[in-house]
Design a protein around this motif. Sequence first.
Motif, short mmCIF file in Angstrom:
data_model
loop_
_atom_site.label_atom_id
_atom_site.label_comp_id
_atom_site.label_asym_id
_atom_site.label_seq_id
_atom_site.Cartn_x
_atom_site.Cartn_y
_atom_site.Cartn_z
N SER A 44 -3.57 14.78 12.72
CA SER A 44 -2.50 13.86 12.35
C SER A 44 -2.98 12.84 11.32
N ARG A 45 -4.16 12.26 11.58
CA ARG A 45 -4.70 11.27 10.65
C ARG A 45 -5.02 11.91 9.29
N TRP A 46 -5.59 13.12 9.32
CA TRP A 46 -5.96 13.80 8.07
C TRP A 46 -4.73 14.12 7.23
N VAL A 47 -3.68 14.63 7.89
CA VAL A 47 -2.44 14.98 7.17
C VAL A 47 -1.81 13.73 6.58
N LYS A 48 -1.73 12.66 7.37
CA LYS A 48 -1.12 11.42 6.87
C LYS A 48 -1.89 10.83 5.71
N THR A 52 0.59 11.77 -0.53
CA THR A 52 0.39 10.94 -1.71
C THR A 52 1.64 10.15 -2.06
N VAL A 53 1.43 8.88 -2.39
CA VAL A 53 2.48 8.02 -2.95
C VAL A 53 2.20 7.92 -4.44
N THR A 54 3.13 8.36 -5.25
CA THR A 54 2.96 8.34 -6.71
C THR A 54 3.56 7.06 -7.28
N VAL A 55 2.73 6.27 -7.93
CA VAL A 55 3.16 5.02 -8.55
C VAL A 55 3.24 5.26 -10.06
N VAL A 56 4.45 5.27 -10.61
CA VAL A 56 4.66 5.51 -12.04
C VAL A 56 4.53 4.18 -12.78
N LEU A 57 3.64 4.15 -13.77
CA LEU A 57 3.40 2.92 -14.53
C LEU A 57 4.30 2.88 -15.77
N PRO A 77 -4.88 -3.59 2.61
CA PRO A 77 -5.19 -2.95 3.90
C PRO A 77 -4.55 -1.57 4.08
N PHE A 78 -3.45 -1.28 3.38
CA PHE A 78 -2.79 0.01 3.56
C PHE A 78 -3.40 1.11 2.70
N SER A 79 -4.34 0.76 1.81
CA SER A 79 -4.88 1.72 0.85
C SER A 79 -6.07 2.48 1.41
N LYS A 80 -5.99 3.81 1.36
CA LYS A 80 -7.12 4.67 1.70
C LYS A 80 -7.90 5.07 0.45
N GLY A 81 -7.18 5.26 -0.64
CA GLY A 81 -7.80 5.62 -1.91
C GLY A 81 -6.77 5.59 -3.02
N VAL A 82 -7.22 5.29 -4.24
CA VAL A 82 -6.33 5.23 -5.40
C VAL A 82 -7.02 5.92 -6.56
N SER A 83 -6.29 6.77 -7.25
CA SER A 83 -6.82 7.42 -8.45
C SER A 83 -5.84 7.22 -9.61
N THR A 114 0.17 7.45 -14.19
CA THR A 114 0.51 7.26 -12.77
C THR A 114 -0.73 6.89 -11.96
N LEU A 115 -0.47 6.32 -10.80
CA LEU A 115 -1.50 6.09 -9.80
C LEU A 115 -1.18 6.95 -8.58
N GLU A 116 -2.19 7.65 -8.07
CA GLU A 116 -2.01 8.45 -6.85
C GLU A 116 -2.61 7.65 -5.70
N LEU A 117 -1.73 7.19 -4.80
CA LEU A 117 -2.14 6.31 -3.71
C LEU A 117 -2.12 7.06 -2.39
N GLN A 118 -3.29 7.09 -1.70
CA GLN A 118 -3.36 7.63 -0.34
C GLN A 118 -3.39 6.46 0.64
N LEU A 119 -2.58 6.58 1.68
CA LEU A 119 -2.43 5.48 2.64
C LEU A 119 -3.33 5.67 3.86
N GLN A 120 -3.66 4.56 4.50
CA GLN A 120 -4.27 4.62 5.83
C GLN A 120 -3.26 5.24 6.79
N SER A 121 -3.75 6.01 7.75
CA SER A 121 -2.84 6.76 8.63
C SER A 121 -1.87 5.86 9.38
N ASP A 122 -2.28 4.63 9.72
CA ASP A 122 -1.40 3.72 10.45
C ASP A 122 -0.19 3.30 9.62
#
Length: 292
Positions: A44-48, A52-57, A77-83, A114-122
Amino acid sequence: MKRRHEKTGRRQGVQLVTLCISTSMVLVLLGLVVFSVQTSRNLSRWVKENLTVTVVLGDEVSAGDAKQFCEDLRQRPFSKGVSYISREQALKEQTAAMGSDPSEFLGMNPFPATLELQLQSDYANADSLEWISDELKNNKKVADVAYQVDLMDSVNHTLAKLNILLLVLAVLLTFISFSLINNTVRLSVYSRRFLIHTMKLVGASWGFIRRPFMQQGILVGIIAALIAILVLGGAMYALYSYEPGILRIITWRELVITALAVLAFGLVITLTCSYISVNRFLRMPAGELYKI
């Protein structure tokens, strides 16, 4: 007389082996349930965290500003990773995927940075995504925010149902395993019911009579647990050999907890069943021993 003792010893040895094998089979099933419950949480945590949340600049945002925005988001705090994906990189990736360069016939690069945002599972749920999206849209650098809310809800709903199913299965399997092991232990004690009665007649205390049966229960529980752990370990190794990427979900923590749970189940169930079975024959009048 000697031959009779040898025959009795062989019969008890066969019963002990049968008890170990039947108990280990039940413990394998219980171990699989414990392991599945733990890995479902990791899954569940891995899938969440891989949704990806796509942020269009906006078009006016420079590469330097975009990278600084990335650094700011990584601190949240909600960010797991951003590219960061620049317009040129997006065009290159789409050209490779489509097999043609859309800028050649459009006369311009149609893809925004764009920014590709991965969220913390919570935070990977509909409510959190809504306020995160609103907060991002309030930033002047952001033109739009896109995410698969239906997929997110579907994942959460499916995993919730899976956890409930595994919990119900664990309860049913525990009840069934207790019944099966209790019947097997009772048969083992049944063959020595007259020995129990004889020890009562010579004044042995109930605790003294129970002691060898409880010691046998400990021995059976440990042996059965070790067999079950070896079977489960072999299954995990075969799974790893087939799909090495499974280590993203399965860690040593899950394996150790499963092994300890199997050992605990084996000891608790065999000791409890031995205690109940011996007490049944200790309370039984002499006349009843010939009727069962």
